[in-house]
Design a protein around this motif. Structure first.
Motif, PDB file in Angstrom:
ATOM      1  N   PHE A  68       0.975  -0.918  -0.145  1.00  0.00           N
ATOM      2  CA  PHE A  68      -0.147  -0.018   0.005  1.00  0.00           C
ATOM      3  C   PHE A  68       1.072   1.191   0.111  1.00  0.00           C
ATOM      4  O   PHE A  68       0.184   2.043  -0.082  1.00  0.00           O
ATOM      5  CB  PHE A  68      -1.110   0.078   1.176  1.00  0.00           C
ATOM      6  N   TYR A  69       2.339   1.291   0.257  1.00  0.00           N
ATOM      7  CA  TYR A  69       2.983   2.584  -0.100  1.00  0.00           C
ATOM      8  C   TYR A  69       3.608   2.962  -1.287  1.00  0.00           C
ATOM      9  O   TYR A  69       2.753   4.269  -1.303  1.00  0.00           O
ATOM     10  CB  TYR A  69       4.682   1.803   1.241  1.00  0.00           C
ATOM     11  N   ASN A  70       3.653   1.720  -1.936  1.00  0.00           N
ATOM     12  CA  ASN A  70       3.253   2.390  -3.278  1.00  0.00           C
ATOM     13  C   ASN A  70       2.779   2.685  -4.417  1.00  0.00           C
ATOM     14  O   ASN A  70       2.346   3.458  -5.485  1.00  0.00           O
ATOM     15  CB  ASN A  70       4.278   0.674  -4.519  1.00  0.00           C
ATOM     16  N   ALA A  71       0.845   1.918  -3.778  1.00  0.00           N
ATOM     17  CA  ALA A  71      -0.250   2.534  -4.309  1.00  0.00           C
ATOM     18  C   ALA A  71      -0.287   4.007  -3.813  1.00  0.00           C
ATOM     19  O   ALA A  71      -1.155   4.189  -4.406  1.00  0.00           O
ATOM     20  CB  ALA A  71      -0.871   0.885  -3.720  1.00  0.00           C
ATOM     21  N   ASN A  72      -0.119   4.492  -2.010  1.00  0.00           N
ATOM     22  CA  ASN A  72       0.123   6.078  -2.550  1.00  0.00           C
ATOM     23  C   ASN A  72       0.747   6.630  -2.874  1.00  0.00           C
ATOM     24  O   ASN A  72       0.593   7.885  -3.710  1.00  0.00           O
ATOM     25  CB  ASN A  72      -0.090   6.327  -0.518  1.00  0.00           C
ATOM     26  N   VAL A  73       1.865   6.328  -3.541  1.00  0.00           N
ATOM     27  CA  VAL A  73       2.823   6.557  -4.018  1.00  0.00           C
ATOM     28  C   VAL A  73       2.646   6.221  -5.710  1.00  0.00           C
ATOM     29  O   VAL A  73       2.454   8.166  -5.883  1.00  0.00           O
ATOM     30  CB  VAL A  73       4.278   6.279  -3.873  1.00  0.00           C
ATOM     31  N   ASP A  74       1.818   5.666  -6.489  1.00  0.00           N
ATOM     32  CA  ASP A  74       2.063   4.990  -7.322  1.00  0.00           C
ATOM     33  C   ASP A  74       0.696   6.553  -7.324  1.00  0.00           C
ATOM     34  O   ASP A  74       0.451   6.274  -9.148  1.00  0.00           O
ATOM     35  CB  ASP A  74       1.809   4.408  -8.481  1.00  0.00           C
ATOM     36  N   LEU A  75      -0.623   6.301  -7.426  1.00  0.00           N
ATOM     37  CA  LEU A  75      -1.685   7.018  -7.933  1.00  0.00           C
ATOM     38  C   LEU A  75      -0.582   8.660  -7.671  1.00  0.00           C
ATOM     39  O   LEU A  75      -1.709   8.415  -8.860  1.00  0.00           O
ATOM     40  CB  LEU A  75      -2.446   6.720  -6.733  1.00  0.00           C
ATOM     41  N   PHE A  76      -0.240   9.272  -7.568  1.00  0.00           N
ATOM     42  CA  PHE A  76      -0.216  10.278  -7.963  1.00  0.00           C
ATOM     43  C   PHE A  76       0.794  10.841  -8.351  1.00  0.00           C
ATOM     44  O   PHE A  76       1.433  11.185  -9.212  1.00  0.00           O
ATOM     45  CB  PHE A  76       0.335  11.250  -6.481  1.00  0.00           C
ATOM     46  N   SER A  77       1.753   9.510  -9.654  1.00  0.00           N
ATOM     47  CA  SER A  77       2.125   9.748 -10.227  1.00  0.00           C
ATOM     48  C   SER A  77       1.876  10.316 -11.581  1.00  0.00           C
ATOM     49  O   SER A  77       3.299  10.921 -12.208  1.00  0.00           O
ATOM     50  CB  SER A  77       2.875   8.117 -11.161  1.00  0.00           C
ATOM     51  N   ASP A  78       0.946  10.005 -11.901  1.00  0.00           N
ATOM     52  CA  ASP A  78       0.227  10.975 -12.983  1.00  0.00           C
ATOM     53  C   ASP A  78      -0.179  12.381 -12.983  1.00  0.00           C
ATOM     54  O   ASP A  78      -0.258  13.249 -13.773  1.00  0.00           O
ATOM     55  CB  ASP A  78      -0.360  10.007 -14.044  1.00  0.00           C
ATOM     56  N   LEU A  79      -0.474  12.508 -11.830  1.00  0.00           N
ATOM     57  CA  LEU A  79      -1.408  13.379 -10.998  1.00  0.00           C
ATOM     58  C   LEU A  79      -0.729  14.800 -10.394  1.00  0.00           C
ATOM     59  O   LEU A  79      -1.069  15.759 -10.329  1.00  0.00           O
ATOM     60  CB  LEU A  79      -2.553  13.154  -9.815  1.00  0.00           C
ATOM     61  N   GLY A  80       0.916  14.356 -10.443  1.00  0.00           N
ATOM     62  CA  GLY A  80       1.056  15.114 -10.203  1.00  0.00           C
ATOM     63  C   GLY A  80       1.172  16.174  -8.735  1.00  0.00           C
ATOM     64  O   GLY A  80       0.779  14.484  -8.096  1.00  0.00           O
ATOM     65  N   SER A  81       1.594  16.966  -8.484  1.00  0.00           N
ATOM     66  CA  SER A  81       0.990  17.299  -7.152  1.00  0.00           C
ATOM     67  C   SER A  81      -0.181  18.165  -7.403  1.00  0.00           C
ATOM     68  O   SER A  81       0.367  19.821  -7.028  1.00  0.00           O
ATOM     69  CB  SER A  81       2.374  18.015  -6.249  1.00  0.00           C
ATOM     70  N   PRO A  82      -1.105  17.318  -7.730  1.00  0.00           N
ATOM     71  CA  PRO A  82      -2.418  18.562  -7.469  1.00  0.00           C
ATOM     72  C   PRO A  82      -2.111  20.021  -6.492  1.00  0.00           C
ATOM     73  O   PRO A  82      -2.885  20.731  -6.479  1.00  0.00           O
ATOM     74  CB  PRO A  82      -3.493  18.797  -6.889  1.00  0.00           C
ATOM     75  N   GLY A  83      -1.878  19.910  -4.721  1.00  0.00           N
ATOM     76  CA  GLY A  83      -1.674  20.969  -4.685  1.00  0.00           C
ATOM     77  C   GLY A  83      -2.921  21.173  -3.142  1.00  0.00           C
ATOM     78  O   GLY A  83      -2.803  22.161  -3.165  1.00  0.00           O
ATOM     79  N   GLY A  84      -3.283  20.348  -3.364  1.00  0.00           N
ATOM     80  CA  GLY A  84      -4.715  20.274  -2.127  1.00  0.00           C
ATOM     81  C   GLY A  84      -5.628  19.159  -3.382  1.00  0.00           C
ATOM     82  O   GLY A  84      -6.528  19.342  -3.810  1.00  0.00           O
TER      83      GLY A  84
END
Length: 108
Positions: A68-84
């Motif tokens: 689940f660590y990778n699941a939390n990290v990988d979910l944002f790989s294409d979203l980037g850092s939306p800022g909230g």
């Protein structure tokens, strides 16, 4: 380092953690919440309010939920850092690990 949301959150989505997060880094997917690792400030406010004990400090995630660590990290790989999370709203998908899980029983 960051906090990680694990399997007990799947199909529960209590959202108490979101109310406690001072930096709005907990995003909602279809079946569970995810902590953005680059936006989390490691304050730990989310951990004690989780009613199903799904949130762990990265180094303390039980072995059975290490993926689940990778699941939390990988979910944002294409979203980037939306800022909230409030600005982004619900994410219309889950990490494949979560999406593949059978429906989880509600906590008692």
């Amino acid at each position: 380092m960051t906090y990680v949301i694990t399997q007990p959150c799947v199909d529960v989505l209590d959202k108490a953690c979101i109310d406690e997060c001072p930096v709005d880094c907990i995003y909602i997917g279809e079946r569970m919440a995810y902590i953005h690792p680059d936006e989390c400030v490691d304050c730990g406010a989310c951990e004690p309010v989780c009613p199903v004990e799904a949130i762990y400090y990265e180094d303390d995630v039980p072995d059975k939920w290490k993926d689940f660590y990778n699941a939390n990290v990988d979910l944002f790989s294409d979203l980037g850092s939306p800022g909230g999370a409030a600005r982004t709203g619900k994410i219309d998908r889950d990490h494949p690990l979560v999406a593949a899980l059978p429906p989880q029983a509600a906590p008692r």
